[in-house]
Write an enzyme that holds these catalytic residues in place. Structure first.
Site, short mmCIF file in Angstrom:
data_model
loop_
_atom_site.label_atom_id
_atom_site.label_comp_id
_atom_site.label_asym_id
_atom_site.label_seq_id
_atom_site.Cartn_x
_atom_site.Cartn_y
_atom_site.Cartn_z
N LYS A 111 31.46 50.77 48.28
CA LYS A 111 31.21 49.38 47.84
C LYS A 111 30.09 48.72 48.64
O LYS A 111 29.38 47.88 48.11
CB LYS A 111 32.49 48.54 47.97
N LYS A 194 34.56 56.79 39.00
CA LYS A 194 35.77 56.23 38.41
C LYS A 194 35.45 55.04 37.51
O LYS A 194 34.46 54.33 37.74
CB LYS A 194 36.79 55.88 39.50
N LYS A 197 36.33 47.92 36.84
CA LYS A 197 36.11 46.56 36.31
C LYS A 197 34.74 46.05 36.67
O LYS A 197 34.17 45.22 35.97
CB LYS A 197 37.08 45.56 36.97
P1 TYM Z 1 42.05 47.49 41.85
O1 TYM Z 1 42.07 46.08 41.40
O2 TYM Z 1 40.75 48.17 42.06
O3 TYM Z 1 42.89 48.38 40.85
C1 TYM Z 1 44.24 48.07 40.51
C2 TYM Z 1 45.02 49.35 40.32
O4 TYM Z 1 44.38 50.18 39.34
C3 TYM Z 1 44.15 51.47 39.89
N1 TYM Z 1 42.88 51.97 39.34
C4 TYM Z 1 42.74 53.11 38.67
N2 TYM Z 1 43.61 54.05 38.32
C5 TYM Z 1 43.14 55.11 37.61
N3 TYM Z 1 41.84 55.24 37.25
C6 TYM Z 1 40.93 54.31 37.58
N4 TYM Z 1 39.67 54.44 37.20
C7 TYM Z 1 41.36 53.18 38.33
N5 TYM Z 1 40.73 52.09 38.82
C8 TYM Z 1 41.67 51.36 39.44
C9 TYM Z 1 44.06 51.26 41.38
O5 TYM Z 1 44.35 52.44 42.08
C10 TYM Z 1 45.09 50.19 41.61
O6 TYM Z 1 46.38 50.76 41.72
N6 TYM Z 1 43.01 47.35 46.74
C11 TYM Z 1 43.64 47.33 45.42
C12 TYM Z 1 44.48 46.10 45.19
C13 TYM Z 1 45.52 45.85 46.23
C14 TYM Z 1 46.73 46.56 46.41
C15 TYM Z 1 47.38 45.91 47.50
C16 TYM Z 1 47.31 47.65 45.79
C17 TYM Z 1 45.48 44.86 47.16
N7 TYM Z 1 46.60 44.90 47.91
C18 TYM Z 1 48.60 46.38 47.96
C19 TYM Z 1 48.54 48.09 46.26
C20 TYM Z 1 49.18 47.47 47.34
C21 TYM Z 1 42.53 47.34 44.39
O7 TYM Z 1 41.40 46.99 44.62
O8 TYM Z 1 42.95 47.66 43.15
#
Ligand code: TYM
Length: 333
Positions: A111, A194, A197
């Site tokens: 990032k 991957k 968003k």
């Molecule tokens: P974020 O917002 O990037 O994504 C949310 C969830 O979606 C999953 N994900 C994917 N799974 C499969 N293929 C993909 N291309 C893909 N892109 C995203 C992510 O693995 C995630 O489960 N840091 C986290 C948010 C967060 C969080 C937490 C998660 C903040 N605090 C505590 C768990 C526990 C994030 O940026 O997710």
């Protein structure tokens, strides 16, 4: 304890990757576990967000999650910035985590890009806040996509070091739950990246509120190789785009890669993509309709989120305050 916590950033509409890798797996857990799901607006601003857009996207994310099947009556659904325990515990974790640990985080490297010096300090300590999100609930089960695995390992290192440094057995071990055939959905434009968003190209992803035409077009334009689909999973070796599309259909229809190839092996991508687009439209159409319906009434959404924040607060604040006491902070009396 059996408590579940997971989060998602309101940096856009959830993608098919978020849905298949995470959200969809959260839905059935509401019946079996105490579930806490959080829209992580604090995490979103680790890269600059237009304030009005952030506010709009945060509501949109809440609507999307409910439309996907999260029920604010059966789970705790709330916004991260509403519950101050997250940032209070995160500060303590900033002082527990080692710089060397953070330097190993691949998501930061991705990032921050080439100009690492210009990245925000928040982006750097992002995993510490994530550890606080989970641990201020003493949650132990964290259903996420594959890309979050390293962050959860770090959260366990932080929990362990806290327990060790303060001579307590206070924070539990977290178990990452990385489930299903689509724990890592790839970009439609590049099978080695991957789906995200925040990718600048909307063509690289399916948003869960894309309509029929958008889905059909994006799938038709998705990158593939010229060979027809293989008959067995071994034939997906070295074909990341083919593997990705097969994995998406498998996730939607509840099959395995091998199962999808038994039905569609030997087909050209033209025909396969039509099947895939149809399946996606059928699956996502009700979600889009429900999401739009929920967004008609922002007052009701905000009320649900306020209730969620109250319930989250009641669990998180006492645990955070106990951590503060263990560190040696005097309570405010
Ligand atoms: P974020 O917002 O990037 O994504 C949310 C969830 O979606 C999953 N994900 C994917 N799974 C499969 N293929 C993909 N291309 C893909 N892109 C995203 C992510 O693995 C995630 O489960 N840091 C986290 C948010 C967060 C969080 C937490 C998660 C903040 N605090 C505590 C768990 C526990 C994030 O940026 O997710």
């Amino acid at each position: 304890n059996n408590r579940v916590f997971s989060g998602i950033q309101p940096s856009g509409v959830p993608t098919l990757g978020n849905y298949l890798g995470a959200i969809r797996n959260w839905v059935p857990m509401q019946d079996t576990h105490e579930c806490i799901f959080c829209v992580v607006d604090l995490h979103a601003i680790t890269v600059w967000q237009d304030p009005q857009e952030l506010a709009r996207q945060t509501r949109e994310m809440a609507a999307a999650l409910i439309a996907c099947g999260l029920d604010p009556k059966r789970c705790i659904l709330f916004l991260q910035s509403h519950v101050h325990a997250h940032t209070r515990l995160a500060w303590i974790f900033n002082c527990v985590a080692r710089i060397g640990w953070l330097n190993r985080m691949t998501q930061f490297k991705d990032k921050a890009g080439k100009d690492r010096e210009a990245a925000s300090a928040g982006l750097y300590v992002y995993p510490n806040l994530m550890a606080a999100d989970i641990l201020t609930y003493h949650a132990t089960k964290v259903p996420v996509g594959d890309d979050q695995k390293q962050h959860l390992e770090l959260a366990n290192d932080i929990a362990q070091k806290f327990n060790h440094d303060y001579g307590v057995d206070f924070f539990p071990t977290i178990e990452p739950l990385i489930q299903g055939v689509a724990a890592r959905v790839m970009s439609l434009r590049d099978g080695t990246k991957k789906m995200s968003k925040s990718d600048p190209s909307d063509q690289s992803r399916i948003n869960i509120n894309d309509d029929h035409d958008a889905i059909a077009l994006k799938i038709r334009r998705a990158k593939t190789d010229p060979e027809p689909l293989p008959e067995s999973e071994a034939g997906l070796e070295g074909r990341p785009e083919a593997r990705n599309l097969v994995g998406i259909l498998a996730a939607i229809t509840g099959e395995t890669h091998a199962g999808v190839l038994r039905h569609h092996g030997g087909k050209g991508f033209g025909a396969f993509k039509e099947v895939l687009a149809e399946a996606l439209v059928a699956h996502l159409d009700p979600i889009r309709t429900e999401m739009n319906r929920l967004l008609q009434d922002p007052g009701a959404l905000d009320a649900a989120l306020r209730l969620g924040a109250d319930r989250a607060d009641a669990i998180a604040t006492p645990i955070c305050e106990e951590a503060e006491r263990l560190v040696g902070f005097l309570p405010r009396r």
